[in-house]
Design a protein around this motif. Structure first.
Motif, mmCIF file in Angstrom:
data_model
loop_
_atom_site.group_PDB
_atom_site.id
_atom_site.type_symbol
_atom_site.label_atom_id
_atom_site.label_comp_id
_atom_site.label_asym_id
_atom_site.label_seq_id
_atom_site.Cartn_x
_atom_site.Cartn_y
_atom_site.Cartn_z
ATOM 1 N N ALA A 365 18.595 9.796 -70.571
ATOM 2 C CA ALA A 365 18.387 9.157 -69.340
ATOM 3 C C ALA A 365 16.971 8.487 -69.034
ATOM 4 C CB ALA A 365 18.728 9.770 -68.025
ATOM 5 N N VAL A 366 16.152 9.358 -69.362
ATOM 6 C CA VAL A 366 14.549 8.879 -69.193
ATOM 7 C C VAL A 366 14.281 7.878 -70.341
ATOM 8 C CG1 VAL A 366 12.252 9.437 -69.140
ATOM 9 C CG2 VAL A 366 13.939 11.045 -67.768
ATOM 10 N N SER A 367 14.519 8.370 -71.704
ATOM 11 C CA SER A 367 14.425 7.562 -72.735
ATOM 12 C C SER A 367 14.816 6.268 -72.931
ATOM 13 C CB SER A 367 14.257 8.506 -74.196
ATOM 14 O OG SER A 367 15.762 8.687 -74.232
ATOM 15 N N THR A 368 16.057 6.085 -72.267
ATOM 16 C CA THR A 368 16.755 4.880 -72.449
ATOM 17 C C THR A 368 16.697 4.027 -71.562
ATOM 18 O OG1 THR A 368 18.881 5.884 -71.854
ATOM 19 C CG2 THR A 368 18.524 6.082 -73.951
ATOM 20 N N THR A 369 15.790 4.469 -70.222
ATOM 21 C CA THR A 369 15.643 3.458 -69.138
ATOM 22 C C THR A 369 14.356 2.784 -69.051
ATOM 23 O OG1 THR A 369 16.737 5.057 -67.863
ATOM 24 C CG2 THR A 369 15.450 3.654 -66.503
ATOM 25 N N ASN A 370 14.679 1.351 -68.939
ATOM 26 C CA ASN A 370 13.400 0.587 -68.761
ATOM 27 C C ASN A 370 12.753 0.729 -67.495
ATOM 28 O OD1 ASN A 370 13.274 -0.315 -71.708
ATOM 29 N ND2 ASN A 370 14.780 -2.029 -71.157
ATOM 30 N N PHE A 371 11.616 1.056 -67.166
ATOM 31 C CA PHE A 371 11.115 1.199 -65.669
ATOM 32 C C PHE A 371 10.093 0.116 -65.599
ATOM 33 C CE2 PHE A 371 11.770 5.922 -67.361
ATOM 34 C CZ PHE A 371 12.588 6.186 -66.275
ATOM 35 N N VAL A 372 10.807 -0.692 -64.813
ATOM 36 C CA VAL A 372 10.314 -2.151 -64.654
ATOM 37 C C VAL A 372 9.005 -2.327 -63.343
ATOM 38 C CG1 VAL A 372 10.715 -4.698 -64.049
ATOM 39 C CG2 VAL A 372 12.180 -3.168 -65.529
ATOM 40 N N TRP A 373 7.907 -2.549 -63.586
ATOM 41 C CA TRP A 373 7.101 -2.861 -62.442
ATOM 42 C C TRP A 373 6.225 -4.139 -62.544
ATOM 43 C CZ3 TRP A 373 1.641 -3.529 -62.096
ATOM 44 C CH2 TRP A 373 1.251 -3.439 -60.543
ATOM 45 N N ASN A 374 6.252 -5.355 -61.628
ATOM 46 C CA ASN A 374 5.872 -6.454 -61.587
ATOM 47 C C ASN A 374 6.236 -7.234 -63.218
ATOM 48 O OD1 ASN A 374 4.734 -6.223 -59.184
ATOM 49 N ND2 ASN A 374 2.271 -6.139 -59.966
ATOM 50 N N ASP A 375 7.280 -7.117 -63.432
ATOM 51 C CA ASP A 375 7.921 -7.614 -64.668
ATOM 52 C C ASP A 375 7.568 -7.078 -65.853
ATOM 53 O OD1 ASP A 375 9.259 -9.652 -63.311
ATOM 54 O OD2 ASP A 375 7.577 -10.977 -63.148
ATOM 55 N N ARG A 376 6.938 -5.856 -65.711
ATOM 56 C CA ARG A 376 6.394 -5.263 -67.111
ATOM 57 C C ARG A 376 7.416 -4.025 -67.306
ATOM 58 N NH1 ARG A 376 0.055 -4.541 -67.325
ATOM 59 N NH2 ARG A 376 0.673 -3.841 -69.347
ATOM 60 N N ASN A 377 7.601 -3.962 -68.525
ATOM 61 C CA ASN A 377 8.772 -2.767 -69.090
ATOM 62 C C ASN A 377 7.935 -1.682 -69.543
ATOM 63 O OD1 ASN A 377 10.800 -4.470 -68.153
ATOM 64 N ND2 ASN A 377 11.382 -5.076 -70.169
ATOM 65 N N PHE A 378 8.242 -0.440 -69.144
ATOM 66 C CA PHE A 378 7.461 0.794 -69.614
ATOM 67 C C PHE A 378 8.706 1.570 -69.991
ATOM 68 C CE2 PHE A 378 4.920 -0.772 -66.325
ATOM 69 C CZ PHE A 378 3.622 -0.878 -67.135
ATOM 70 N N VAL A 379 8.474 2.130 -71.176
ATOM 71 C CA VAL A 379 9.511 3.043 -72.051
ATOM 72 C C VAL A 379 8.787 4.494 -71.903
ATOM 73 C CG1 VAL A 379 10.910 3.904 -73.884
ATOM 74 C CG2 VAL A 379 10.651 1.314 -73.139
ATOM 75 N N LEU A 380 9.256 5.710 -71.482
ATOM 76 C CA LEU A 380 8.739 6.914 -71.441
ATOM 77 C C LEU A 380 9.692 7.716 -72.300
ATOM 78 C CD1 LEU A 380 7.843 7.068 -67.677
ATOM 79 C CD2 LEU A 380 6.302 6.435 -69.510
ATOM 80 N N GLY A 381 9.156 9.034 -72.398
ATOM 81 C CA GLY A 381 9.923 10.048 -72.978
ATOM 82 C C GLY A 381 9.919 11.304 -72.206
ATOM 83 N N LEU A 382 10.431 12.396 -72.553
ATOM 84 C CA LEU A 382 10.641 13.509 -71.584
ATOM 85 C C LEU A 382 10.738 14.901 -72.497
ATOM 86 C CD1 LEU A 382 10.750 14.657 -68.828
ATOM 87 C CD2 LEU A 382 13.385 14.648 -68.901
ATOM 88 N N SER A 383 9.584 15.701 -72.447
ATOM 89 C CA SER A 383 9.422 17.053 -73.280
ATOM 90 C C SER A 383 10.078 18.091 -72.150
ATOM 91 C CB SER A 383 8.430 17.107 -73.692
ATOM 92 O OG SER A 383 7.896 16.151 -74.820
ATOM 93 N N VAL A 384 10.828 18.933 -72.657
ATOM 94 C CA VAL A 384 11.119 19.881 -71.667
ATOM 95 C C VAL A 384 11.252 21.228 -72.538
ATOM 96 C CG1 VAL A 384 13.365 20.702 -70.486
ATOM 97 C CG2 VAL A 384 12.808 18.309 -70.902
ATOM 98 N N GLY A 385 10.906 22.381 -71.725
ATOM 99 C CA GLY A 385 10.826 23.694 -71.884
ATOM 100 C C GLY A 385 11.670 24.340 -71.010
ATOM 101 N N ILE A 386 12.831 25.218 -71.665
ATOM 102 C CA ILE A 386 13.760 25.845 -70.884
ATOM 103 C C ILE A 386 13.539 27.509 -71.275
ATOM 104 C CG2 ILE A 386 16.328 25.932 -70.676
ATOM 105 C CD1 ILE A 386 16.498 23.410 -72.135
#
Length: 421
Positions: A365-386
């Motif tokens: 969900a995080v890595s496939t979402t374009n987070f948009v702010w002021n017409d700028r797109n940001f792509v993030l990832g997520l590292s998880v420890g379980i």
């Protein structure tokens, strides 16, 4: 007045009083108390009774009550006196600034009520004097028939409701109450009239003529002349200012409690709340022997958002990430922001397989979402420890460190993936 009464100026200085007031406060006949502060008079009374705490008790318990009176001017309040006595003080303020204070000795309330019941046969002869007392009382008072119809009301009663006293005549006592109070008001009035209860005293909500909600301490007794009909004598003491103050206090305390347990940026629970929840999860695991899954989440590439667009953009992206994470967990699970771009997640009653499945959905969900702010797109990832939360775990710090180390290994292994501790 058949009660102790004192007149004070703007500074709480005694201007005049009656003999009942002097007797109530144990003032000697030759002692002149005009010009003395009411607080000083009460203090000296306590100092003469060291066996009950004296001046020290006055400073700790009595002075704060008198200080409250200054903050909530005009609100009836109660003051304890030596020898296990209490007085209820009700005041009325004039335009000139004088305060007429009636000091009701409520210690004697029951005895006086019994005396009134014995004197019912004489009540009619004293009717004119009785009604004069009602009219001049600073407390709202009314006389109603057995069916609750108002026959008389004084100025204070009308002022509390926003009506002239004559406008109240012929109305029912409960006509001016908040609608939710109607049924209980009728029921308790019937008990009073039929003798099931001798008197009533309860906090009741009323509607002012302007539509605002008012609170009052309603007191009532029922009198008869031996015939089939009687009268209900009611008093209203305005509690509105006190109720508003209590409501504001409760709202403030609730807000402070919320702020203490939540992150101000994302609205998620904060680290303190997360550790409390984790501690409860450990205890639940020990009680039920059912494991939970603890996940340590760290965003990949978030530093680039702050570097490229500034911290305002970073804050907004964190809010969007928090919303995305909440959409992909169960309602029963506990998500919190631990600080920076790190989040904590407790998956209740979840083994490692179901935990990995849930975390994989979060990473996607995080890595496939374009987070948009002021017409700028940001792509993030997520590292998880379980890691598992089991009945053998005894330390919150150990659990968090285990999950954090697994998260660190996930980052070293290429980021945007999950690693089991």
């Amino acid at each position: 007045m058949p009660d102790p009464i004192v007149v004070l100026d703007r500074n709480n200085i005694i201007v005049s009083c009656n003999d009942l007031f002097r007797h109530l406060y144990e003032v000697l006949p030759e002692q002149d108390i005009a010009g003395q502060a009411l607080e000083k008079l009460i203090q000296s009374l306590w100092q003469r009774h060291p066996e009950e705490g004296g001046g020290e008790h006055y400073e700790k318990a009595i002075r704060p009550i008198l200080q409250d009176d200054k903050r909530f001017a005009g609100v009836a309040y109660e003051v304890p006196l030596p020898k296990n006595r209490w007085v209820r003080i009700v005041e009325q303020r004039s335009r000139e600034g004088l305060r007429t204070c009636v000091h009701f000795d409520i210690t004697r309330y029951n005895r006086e009520r019994q005396a009134l019941e014995l004197a019912e046969s004489q009540a009619r002869a004293q009717e004119a004097r009785f009604r004069a007392v009602i009219e001049r009382s600073p407390v709202g008072m009314s006389i109603a028939s057995d069916d609750g119809t108002i026959l008389e009301a004084n100025e204070a009663y009308g002022r509390f409701l926003g009506y002239a006293p004559r406008e109240l005549i012929g109305k029912k006592l409960w006509d001016f109450m908040e609608p939710e109070e109607w049924n209980s008001a009728r029921a308790v009035m019937a008990e009073l009239v039929t003798g099931k209860i001798l008197s009533l005293e309860r906090e009741t909500r009323f509607l002012h003529q302007d539509g605002t909600l008012r609170w009052a301490l309603q007191s009532a007794v029922h009198f008869t002349d031996g015939g089939s009909n009687g009268e209900v004598i009611s008093q209203l003491q305005d509690l509105t200012a006190r109720k508003h103050a209590e409501s504001e206090r409760d709202t403030l305390l609730s807000d402070l409690a919320y702020r203490a347990a939540h992150d101000g940026l994302t609205g998620l629970p904060n680290r303190t709340a997360f550790e409390d929840a984790l501690n409860s999860a450990m205890k639940a695991a020990q009680a039920s022997n059912r494991p939970h899954a603890l996940c340590y989440l760290d965003l990949d590439g978030f530093k680039g958002v702050n570097d490229a667009a500034g911290h305002v953009a970073g804050d907004q992206v964190l809010r969007m990430v928090a919303a995305t994470l909440k959409q992909h967990i169960r309602p029963m699970d506990f998500l919190a922001r631990l600080g920076g771009d790190e989040f904590g997640l407790i998956l209740y009653e979840a083994d490692l397989d179901s935990g990995i499945s849930c975390v994989s959905a979060l990473i996607k969900a995080v890595s496939t979402t374009n987070f948009v702010w002021n017409d700028r797109n940001f792509v993030l990832g997520l590292s998880v420890g379980i890691t598992k939360v089991t009945s053998q775990d005894l330390s919150i710090d150990r659990l968090l460190r285990r999950a954090d180390e697994a998260c660190y290994r996930a980052k070293r292994a290429g980021r945007n993936l999950a690693v089991v501790a």
